[in-house]
Design a protein around this motif. Sequence first.
Motif: not given
Length: 437
Positions: A134-146
């Motif tokens: 689970e990754l959060m970018r500096s623009n506030g976007e949450h991403l589930l990466c696999s």
Amino acid sequence: MPTQSWGRINGQEKDSKSLHWRKDAAKLPQWEGHVLPFGLGRSYGDSCLIDGGTLIRMQDLNKLRHFDAATGRLSCEAGLSIADLLKFSVPKGWMIPVTPGTKYVTLGGAIANDVHGKNHHLRGTIGCHILEIELMRSNGEHLLCSLQNEEALFRATIGGLGLTGIILSCTIQLMPIESAWIDAEMIKMKNLEEFFEIDNTSDKDYEYTVAWIDCMATGENRGRGIFIRGNHARGGDIRRDFKKQKGEIIRMPIDAPGFSLNKLSVKAFNFAYYNKQFSKLKMIRQGFDPFFYPLDSVGEWNRIYGKQGFLQYQCIIPTHRTDDLKQLFDVIAKSGQGSFLAVLKRFGTMKSPGLMSFPQPGYTLALDFKNLGNKSAALFAELDKIVLRSGGRLYPAKDALMSALTFQTSYPQWQEFEKFIDPRFTSMFWERVSTRV
């Protein structure tokens, strides 16, 4: 006070923020300037430090989220340490499949550095066992990466040195074990040629293999040391046996005086350590701490090197370039800057999903050196030439001196990786090695 890495390199952050709850990360877009996640600070060089900007302290974001006792699939927040993971999982019969030489690292830090261990020949890096990030970018976007979703960013984050965003949580596949003990064998070897022989016959029968090397030995004794191999024991009461095991037992109360670590003291230590084992083969049943984490038994052991700190040099030499490996030992011995901690291990062929992962098939050598400033830099530059000529590379998690030329030559994929770096994230390491040459 500036934050220090484990090698006692100083950062220069302007501010630091601690994440106690996952919701705290929502404030990231409001923070000014550059940022960098920081776990437990066990990176030896400057990859965990920032010059200006904000360090995001992750160690309090350490909660377990879900565990399937039948499959060994575990989800947790990224600040959970390997030490706390083991306390939870081992009594239930599950082990982290890959562990570095200290348990005092966070899972997020382990992923960011794609750590390896004594069983790379069988199980690769920790990135080979990460199912989801689970990754959060500096623009506030949450991403589930696999590997099935946001695959490119998933690969960039494994071994990505914390530069692709904040790892908030992860899911890892654990490894089943029957016992909390390790059945270990210590084999006294007389030189590097004997290491090659023992190592070549150990991979298929032993989960863990590694060797301590006397890096001050020369001539016919070059590469002498103790080869260590082991497997998880079978049977017993795993809950009871794990409770018996002790962690840290002593602490380094003060910085050692500068004169205490020198060529003569290192040579004397290496001679004594090599000769403390009288027999060719010693078999012993060990707990997790002495087998996996011997240095963790000494709290703040980095103070042994004094206030000036220490530098670790960890490289990999391709398997077919053994003459270059021998030359490394010759140069180190000749320099007089020997290390009492010199570890040699062969990496296998299992490829990590990580775009910037350090391991490749070959021999990895890791040594700690007292920081002697320009003298250390000159030695490392000489070693770098040998490593580059062989087609090898250095480990960013342990590095404090690698040049941009050395990094960019040995990691030709770095420009592809650069595309995935969050524009707000940077580190002292990245600023140093990404300068165009």
